[in-house]
Design an enzyme around this catalytic site. Sequence first.
Site, PDB file in Angstrom:
ATOM      1  N   TYR A   1     -16.763 -16.366  -8.272  1.00  0.00           N
ATOM      2  CA  TYR A   1     -16.056 -17.574  -8.695  1.00  0.00           C
ATOM      3  C   TYR A   1     -15.801 -18.523  -7.526  1.00  0.00           C
ATOM      4  O   TYR A   1     -15.266 -18.110  -6.493  1.00  0.00           O
ATOM      5  CB  TYR A   1     -14.729 -17.207  -9.367  1.00  0.00           C
ATOM      6  CG  TYR A   1     -14.933 -16.570 -10.718  1.00  0.00           C
ATOM      7  CD1 TYR A   1     -14.935 -17.334 -11.874  1.00  0.00           C
ATOM      8  CD2 TYR A   1     -15.185 -15.204 -10.838  1.00  0.00           C
ATOM      9  CE1 TYR A   1     -15.156 -16.762 -13.118  1.00  0.00           C
ATOM     10  CE2 TYR A   1     -15.413 -14.611 -12.065  1.00  0.00           C
ATOM     11  CZ  TYR A   1     -15.397 -15.395 -13.203  1.00  0.00           C
ATOM     12  OH  TYR A   1     -15.638 -14.823 -14.430  1.00  0.00           O
ATOM     13  N   ALA A   2     -16.187 -19.768  -7.727  1.00  0.00           N
ATOM     14  CA  ALA A   2     -15.885 -20.788  -6.711  1.00  0.00           C
ATOM     15  C   ALA A   2     -14.423 -21.196  -6.859  1.00  0.00           C
ATOM     16  O   ALA A   2     -13.827 -21.052  -7.920  1.00  0.00           O
ATOM     17  CB  ALA A   2     -16.787 -21.992  -6.917  1.00  0.00           C
TER      18      ALA A   2
ATOM     19  N   LYS B   1     -14.285   0.319   5.152  1.00  0.00           N
ATOM     20  CA  LYS B   1     -13.243  -0.591   4.659  1.00  0.00           C
ATOM     21  C   LYS B   1     -13.523  -2.026   5.099  1.00  0.00           C
ATOM     22  O   LYS B   1     -13.464  -2.974   4.309  1.00  0.00           O
ATOM     23  CB  LYS B   1     -11.878  -0.109   5.178  1.00  0.00           C
ATOM     24  CG  LYS B   1     -10.720  -1.024   4.846  1.00  0.00           C
ATOM     25  CD  LYS B   1     -10.442  -1.118   3.364  1.00  0.00           C
ATOM     26  CE  LYS B   1      -9.480  -2.254   3.066  1.00  0.00           C
ATOM     27  NZ  LYS B   1      -9.243  -2.465   1.658  1.00  0.00           N
TER      28      LYS B   1
ATOM     29  N   LYS C   1      -3.111 -14.790  -5.379  1.00  0.00           N
ATOM     30  CA  LYS C   1      -3.890 -14.521  -6.593  1.00  0.00           C
ATOM     31  C   LYS C   1      -2.910 -14.138  -7.697  1.00  0.00           C
ATOM     32  O   LYS C   1      -1.724 -13.911  -7.417  1.00  0.00           O
ATOM     33  CB  LYS C   1      -4.930 -13.439  -6.341  1.00  0.00           C
ATOM     34  CG  LYS C   1      -4.344 -12.061  -6.070  1.00  0.00           C
ATOM     35  CD  LYS C   1      -5.483 -11.062  -6.002  1.00  0.00           C
ATOM     36  CE  LYS C   1      -4.997  -9.671  -5.758  1.00  0.00           C
ATOM     37  NZ  LYS C   1      -6.076  -8.700  -5.729  1.00  0.00           N
TER      38      LYS C   1
ATOM     39  N   VAL D   1       0.828  -1.211   0.000  1.00  0.00           N
ATOM     40  CA  VAL D   1       0.000   0.000   0.000  1.00  0.00           C
ATOM     41  C   VAL D   1       0.863   1.262   0.000  1.00  0.00           C
ATOM     42  O   VAL D   1       0.680   2.161  -0.825  1.00  0.00           O
ATOM     43  CB  VAL D   1      -0.955   0.000   1.223  1.00  0.00           C
ATOM     44  CG1 VAL D   1      -1.581   1.372   1.427  1.00  0.00           C
ATOM     45  CG2 VAL D   1      -2.037  -1.039   1.016  1.00  0.00           C
TER      46      VAL D   1
ATOM     47  N   ASN E   1     -14.508  -5.320   2.555  1.00  0.00           N
ATOM     48  CA  ASN E   1     -13.759  -6.577   2.482  1.00  0.00           C
ATOM     49  C   ASN E   1     -14.579  -7.755   2.995  1.00  0.00           C
ATOM     50  O   ASN E   1     -14.513  -8.853   2.449  1.00  0.00           O
ATOM     51  CB  ASN E   1     -12.444  -6.467   3.260  1.00  0.00           C
ATOM     52  CG  ASN E   1     -11.345  -5.878   2.392  1.00  0.00           C
ATOM     53  OD1 ASN E   1     -11.576  -5.525   1.246  1.00  0.00           O
ATOM     54  ND2 ASN E   1     -10.148  -5.768   2.932  1.00  0.00           N
TER      55      ASN E   1
ATOM     56  N   CYS F   1      -5.316  -9.439   3.385  1.00  0.00           N
ATOM     57  CA  CYS F   1      -6.429  -8.584   3.820  1.00  0.00           C
ATOM     58  C   CYS F   1      -7.681  -9.346   4.239  1.00  0.00           C
ATOM     59  O   CYS F   1      -8.101  -9.231   5.385  1.00  0.00           O
ATOM     60  CB  CYS F   1      -6.768  -7.584   2.714  1.00  0.00           C
ATOM     61  SG  CYS F   1      -5.441  -6.400   2.451  1.00  0.00           S
TER      62      CYS F   1
HETATM   63  N1  LIG Z   1      -1.911  -5.237   0.607  1.00  0.00           N
HETATM   64  C1  LIG Z   1      -3.090  -4.821   0.190  1.00  0.00           C
HETATM   65  O1  LIG Z   1      -3.585  -5.211  -0.859  1.00  0.00           O
HETATM   66  C2  LIG Z   1      -3.871  -3.830   1.024  1.00  0.00           C
HETATM   67  C3  LIG Z   1      -4.979  -3.181   0.455  1.00  0.00           C
HETATM   68  C4  LIG Z   1      -5.673  -2.262   1.222  1.00  0.00           C
HETATM   69  C5  LIG Z   1      -5.312  -2.017   2.536  1.00  0.00           C
HETATM   70  N2  LIG Z   1      -4.251  -2.696   3.077  1.00  0.00           N
HETATM   71  C6  LIG Z   1      -3.870  -2.373   4.455  1.00  0.00           C
HETATM   72  O2  LIG Z   1      -2.760  -1.475   4.427  1.00  0.00           O
HETATM   73  C7  LIG Z   1      -1.864  -1.744   5.515  1.00  0.00           C
HETATM   74  C8  LIG Z   1      -0.491  -2.046   4.980  1.00  0.00           C
HETATM   75  O3  LIG Z   1      -0.561  -3.221   4.216  1.00  0.00           O
HETATM   76  P1  LIG Z   1       0.632  -3.707   3.269  1.00  0.00           P
HETATM   77  O4  LIG Z   1       0.148  -4.916   2.553  1.00  0.00           O
HETATM   78  O5  LIG Z   1       1.150  -2.542   2.491  1.00  0.00           O
HETATM   79  O6  LIG Z   1       1.701  -4.117   4.386  1.00  0.00           O
HETATM   80  P2  LIG Z   1       3.208  -4.589   4.169  1.00  0.00           P
HETATM   81  O7  LIG Z   1       3.482  -5.558   5.238  1.00  0.00           O
HETATM   82  O8  LIG Z   1       3.433  -4.961   2.744  1.00  0.00           O
HETATM   83  O9  LIG Z   1       4.061  -3.258   4.429  1.00  0.00           O
HETATM   84  C9  LIG Z   1       4.229  -2.636   5.655  1.00  0.00           C
HETATM   85  C10 LIG Z   1       5.549  -1.884   5.671  1.00  0.00           C
HETATM   86  O10 LIG Z   1       5.653  -1.155   6.897  1.00  0.00           O
HETATM   87  C11 LIG Z   1       6.996  -1.204   7.330  1.00  0.00           C
HETATM   88  N3  LIG Z   1       7.079  -0.886   8.753  1.00  0.00           N
HETATM   89  C12 LIG Z   1       6.792  -1.662   9.834  1.00  0.00           C
HETATM   90  N4  LIG Z   1       6.991  -0.961  10.970  1.00  0.00           N
HETATM   91  C13 LIG Z   1       7.415   0.277  10.621  1.00  0.00           C
HETATM   92  C14 LIG Z   1       7.783   1.441  11.341  1.00  0.00           C
HETATM   93  N5  LIG Z   1       7.741   1.474  12.656  1.00  0.00           N
HETATM   94  N6  LIG Z   1       8.180   2.520  10.647  1.00  0.00           N
HETATM   95  C15 LIG Z   1       8.222   2.506   9.293  1.00  0.00           C
HETATM   96  N7  LIG Z   1       7.878   1.430   8.558  1.00  0.00           N
HETATM   97  C16 LIG Z   1       7.481   0.336   9.204  1.00  0.00           C
HETATM   98  C17 LIG Z   1       7.427  -2.622   6.974  1.00  0.00           C
HETATM   99  O11 LIG Z   1       8.840  -2.729   6.938  1.00  0.00           O
HETATM  100  C18 LIG Z   1       6.774  -2.804   5.608  1.00  0.00           C
HETATM  101  O12 LIG Z   1       7.624  -2.363   4.578  1.00  0.00           O
HETATM  102  C19 LIG Z   1      -2.515  -2.875   6.300  1.00  0.00           C
HETATM  103  O13 LIG Z   1      -3.305  -2.342   7.315  1.00  0.00           O
HETATM  104  C20 LIG Z   1      -3.398  -3.558   5.269  1.00  0.00           C
HETATM  105  O14 LIG Z   1      -4.480  -4.224   5.850  1.00  0.00           O
HETATM  106  C21 LIG Z   1      -3.525  -3.572   2.348  1.00  0.00           C
END
Ligand SMILES: NC(=O)c1ccc[n+]([C@@H]2O[C@H](COP(=O)([O-])OP(=O)(O)OC[C@H]3O[C@@H](n4cnc5c(N)ncnc54)[C@H](O)[C@@H]3O)[C@@H](O)[C@H]2O)c1
Length: 462
Positions: free
Chosen positions: A260-261, A213, A330, A11, A217, A269
Amino acid sequence: MKLTIVGTGYVGLVSGTCFAEMGNDVVCVDIDEAKVEMMRDGELPIFEPGLELFFERNIREERLSFTTSLEEGVKHGDVLFLALPTPPSEDGSADLSYVMGVASEIADMLAADPALGYKIIVDKSTVPVGTADAVQSVMEEAGLEAGDRFDVVSNPEFLREGVAVDDFMKPERVVIGSHSEKAAKIMTQLYEPFVRQGNAILTMDPRSAEMTKYAANSLLATRISFMNEIANVCERVGANVDDVRIGIGQDSRIGKRFLYAGIGFGGSCFPKDVQALHRTANDYGYDFKVLDAVLKVNDRQRKRMAEDIVEYFGGSLEGKRIGVWGLAFKPNTDDVREAPSHIIIRHLLENGAKVQAFDPEAMETTRDVLGADIVYAADAYSAVDDVDALVICTEWHEFRRPDFTRMHERMKLPLIFDGRNLYQPKRMAELGFDYFSVGRPHYAPTTEPVESLLEASNDHAA
Ligand SMILES: NC(=O)c1ccc[n+]([C@@H]2O[C@H](COP(=O)([O-])OP(=O)(O)OC[C@H]3O[C@@H](n4cnc5c(N)ncnc54)[C@H](O)[C@@H]3O)[C@@H](O)[C@H]2O)c1
């Protein structure tokens, strides 16, 4: 606008890069030194289609930079986005320690230096209802006044891995939850270039934004579990879930997508967000029964195909070699968090099988988790060499029209368990495969060699 993104995962990095692409001046902060080093060298730490072009261009044009220093980030940005992990805790609730930890560091920095002025703190992570209020309290406890030195905004992210850049550049909607008109106005200005086609920027209170949100989901996950239940019943009553899906999808109240099954949902997430909403409801004294069922159905579905394979071989996979196509949760991502493939593979290994797998992008991320427990094949066809069965776990494009003759020649048994319903059951039987899919009929394979059938069909086409 000067922006700071804290956390450069799927993200944070996509958001930061796309904001820079729109002309903003973006600093990305991450605690992971190796990752920051890599990005400074111009290397992407994740696979996300389309990201590389924007990433390289904006680094080159000096609108996108990386640091491990939160202080540097706080000094730089007028808007500070928290895109931090919110993994599930043991009790299913979202672990808020990353978000609250960084929020309290920011509060201390702002309190220590009034010259830093006014900042908007944005929760971009998926966080439980009440988190924006909790962040606000942390700021106030540090002696900062809301509206003067800071405001908190909930701005949940709806991007999908695999198409994240498109989703971010052209969001179907942007949700901004804030008690502050000033903050909501600044956020609206920031997002206006992304919704030029007329998609909505929705402003609401932070609790509704946070709930939006989780509701989104959870509803999507419910559709998947529902269709998996329909598929399981289809198998028992002799119906075909593909026809049923098309039949119901024509109804505009239902719609065609997300019906889709398969082998259940995974990823970073859906499983955690459904669990977290279930937990939140519980904390407020409400038993959200549908979500409990969604999770139970998904757990069963993710194991089901592996159990079918064990049963097919009479209760043990000792001495069996199983090929796996697809490891990512996926297509078009290298993300394997909560991937159904991993659950299936573990079950196969526990029952004595040897596993050889291939995925176009998720080999390294799988190696980080499964290590030397499985063999990593060089390509899709090597993954079926001498196997007693093939399991298809991810619907990558390249698996949709493979060379069946080549597969048949290389497999010890022409046996396929397709968790993504990629092929037509009748056709597969005609090609000599014993082919099992989800919610569709099974046909006994013909005994005719596959080559002659293919030749015959080619002659017919000519
Ligand atoms: N991945 C998705 O498709 C998606 C979609 C929508 C929302 N989200 C939400 O967004 C959030 C982030 O998800 P993501 O998939 O990007 O996570 P991720 O695990 O890919 O990335 C998180 C990043 O934060 C960094 N981090 C951890 N602690 C830290 C700190 N103290 N200071 C600075 N950086 C730090 C980690 O090193 C990592 O690079 C989550 O809450 C998730 O639920 C994710």
